[in-house]
Design an enzyme around this catalytic site. Structure first.
Site, PDB file in Angstrom:
ATOM      1  N   ASN A  29       0.837  -1.206   0.000  1.00 48.60           N
ATOM      2  CA  ASN A  29       0.000   0.000   0.000  1.00 48.60           C
ATOM      3  C   ASN A  29       0.870   1.254   0.000  1.00 48.60           C
ATOM      4  O   ASN A  29       2.041   1.242   0.389  1.00 48.60           O
ATOM      5  CB  ASN A  29      -0.983   0.006   1.178  1.00 48.60           C
ATOM      6  CG  ASN A  29      -0.337  -0.030   2.550  1.00 48.60           C
ATOM      7  OD1 ASN A  29       0.672  -0.695   2.772  1.00 48.60           O
ATOM      8  ND2 ASN A  29      -0.935   0.664   3.499  1.00 48.60           N
ATOM      9  N   GLU A  61       0.294   5.442   0.877  1.00 45.02           N
ATOM     10  CA  GLU A  61      -0.538   6.562   1.309  1.00 45.02           C
ATOM     11  C   GLU A  61       0.060   7.867   0.813  1.00 45.02           C
ATOM     12  O   GLU A  61       1.274   8.026   0.766  1.00 45.02           O
ATOM     13  CB  GLU A  61      -0.630   6.593   2.839  1.00 45.02           C
ATOM     14  CG  GLU A  61      -1.315   5.370   3.401  1.00 45.02           C
ATOM     15  CD  GLU A  61      -1.319   5.325   4.917  1.00 45.02           C
ATOM     16  OE1 GLU A  61      -1.955   4.417   5.464  1.00 45.02           O
ATOM     17  OE2 GLU A  61      -0.680   6.188   5.563  1.00 45.02           O
ATOM     18  N   TYR A 116      -4.761  12.812   0.616  1.00 45.98           N
ATOM     19  CA  TYR A 116      -5.778  11.794   0.854  1.00 45.98           C
ATOM     20  C   TYR A 116      -7.035  12.162   0.080  1.00 45.98           C
ATOM     21  O   TYR A 116      -7.402  13.322   0.042  1.00 45.98           O
ATOM     22  CB  TYR A 116      -6.083  11.720   2.357  1.00 45.98           C
ATOM     23  CG  TYR A 116      -7.150  10.723   2.707  1.00 45.98           C
ATOM     24  CD1 TYR A 116      -6.826   9.385   2.851  1.00 45.98           C
ATOM     25  CD2 TYR A 116      -8.473  11.117   2.854  1.00 45.98           C
ATOM     26  CE1 TYR A 116      -7.810   8.465   3.154  1.00 45.98           C
ATOM     27  CE2 TYR A 116      -9.455  10.197   3.157  1.00 45.98           C
ATOM     28  CZ  TYR A 116      -9.117   8.881   3.300  1.00 45.98           C
ATOM     29  OH  TYR A 116     -10.078   7.954   3.585  1.00 45.98           O
ATOM     30  N   CYS A 125      -4.333   0.768  -2.052  1.00 46.02           N
ATOM     31  CA  CYS A 125      -4.137  -0.454  -1.281  1.00 46.02           C
ATOM     32  C   CYS A 125      -3.135  -1.376  -1.968  1.00 46.02           C
ATOM     33  O   CYS A 125      -2.925  -1.297  -3.179  1.00 46.02           O
ATOM     34  CB  CYS A 125      -5.465  -1.190  -1.137  1.00 46.02           C
ATOM     35  SG  CYS A 125      -6.744  -0.273  -0.271  1.00 46.02           S
ATOM     36  N   GLU A 172      -3.414  -4.573  -2.605  1.00 50.62           N
ATOM     37  CA  GLU A 172      -4.041  -5.478  -3.556  1.00 50.62           C
ATOM     38  C   GLU A 172      -4.240  -4.807  -4.916  1.00 50.62           C
ATOM     39  O   GLU A 172      -3.911  -5.369  -5.959  1.00 50.62           O
ATOM     40  CB  GLU A 172      -5.406  -5.965  -3.035  1.00 50.62           C
ATOM     41  CG  GLU A 172      -5.343  -6.690  -1.712  1.00 50.62           C
ATOM     42  CD  GLU A 172      -5.566  -5.769  -0.521  1.00 50.62           C
ATOM     43  OE1 GLU A 172      -4.868  -4.727  -0.399  1.00 50.62           O
ATOM     44  OE2 GLU A 172      -6.431  -6.088   0.309  1.00 50.62           O
ATOM     45  N   CYS A 207     -10.489  -4.331   1.336  1.00 50.13           N
ATOM     46  CA  CYS A 207     -11.567  -3.346   1.392  1.00 50.13           C
ATOM     47  C   CYS A 207     -12.533  -3.592   0.231  1.00 50.13           C
ATOM     48  O   CYS A 207     -12.277  -4.406  -0.661  1.00 50.13           O
ATOM     49  CB  CYS A 207     -10.994  -1.931   1.334  1.00 50.13           C
ATOM     50  SG  CYS A 207     -10.404  -1.426  -0.300  1.00 50.13           S
ATOM     51  N   CYS A 228     -11.058  -3.002  -3.306  1.00 41.67           N
ATOM     52  CA  CYS A 228     -10.169  -4.092  -3.707  1.00 41.67           C
ATOM     53  C   CYS A 228     -10.976  -5.333  -4.089  1.00 41.67           C
ATOM     54  O   CYS A 228     -10.643  -6.020  -5.060  1.00 41.67           O
ATOM     55  CB  CYS A 228      -9.188  -4.423  -2.589  1.00 41.67           C
ATOM     56  SG  CYS A 228      -7.911  -3.153  -2.392  1.00 41.67           S
TER      57      CYS A 228
END
Length: 151
Positions: free
Chosen positions: A61, A63, A67, A72, A74, A107, A110
């Protein structure tokens, strides 16, 4: 009319109970957590995929300061794979996290992308979610998202 949805999955109380191929893939996902960039959540996630050819690739992931521009593990991995190895289907995807107090589940975004990948490649993708010493696995990503979005 009431209907039921039932999901079959495998549960492994310890990593030692897993098939060796899954243990090795989880180890790769765990290694990928070290590459995560998570200065805000401090939740490092790694994913590893075994392709039909036997090739194993990892993602983590990332960040962003702006934001929600992060991604992520995946999806980072699956988007890379679809761009570079689209003719080599993903057979198994493993997910791990650090910290790892419990199993790491994908999530909603994903899950949808996993289903999209399955549709594109025409074969199911096994998903192994690990953490806290245990793991759960489903035979197809579609089991994680029974009511998918479809155009």
């Amino acid at each position: 009319m009431e209907k039921q949805y039932r999901i079959d999955y495998e549960y492994y109380g310890t990593k030692e109970e897993l098939p060796e191929a899954d243990r090795l893939l989880i180890a790769e996902a765990e290694r990928a957590t070290a590459q995560a960039h998570a200065p805000y959540s401090h939740f490092h996630v790694g994913a590893a995929a075994r392709l039909r050819s036997g090739r194993i690739l990892r993602g983590s992931n990332f960040e962003s300061e702006v934001y929600p521009a992060g991604l992520c593990a995946e999806r980072s991995l699956l988007f890379f794979l679809q761009s570079n190895f689209a003719d080599d289907p993903v057979e198994t995807l493993a997910i791990a996290s650090d910290p790892s107090e419990r199993e790491c589940y994908p999530c909603g975004q994903c899950r949808q992308v996993m289903v999209d990948v399955e549709r594109r490649q025409g074969v199911p993708m096994r998903v192994v979610m690990s953490g806290g010493g245990s793991a759960s696995a489903v035979a197809s990503a579609s089991l994680l998202l029974p009511f998918t979005f479809k155009l």
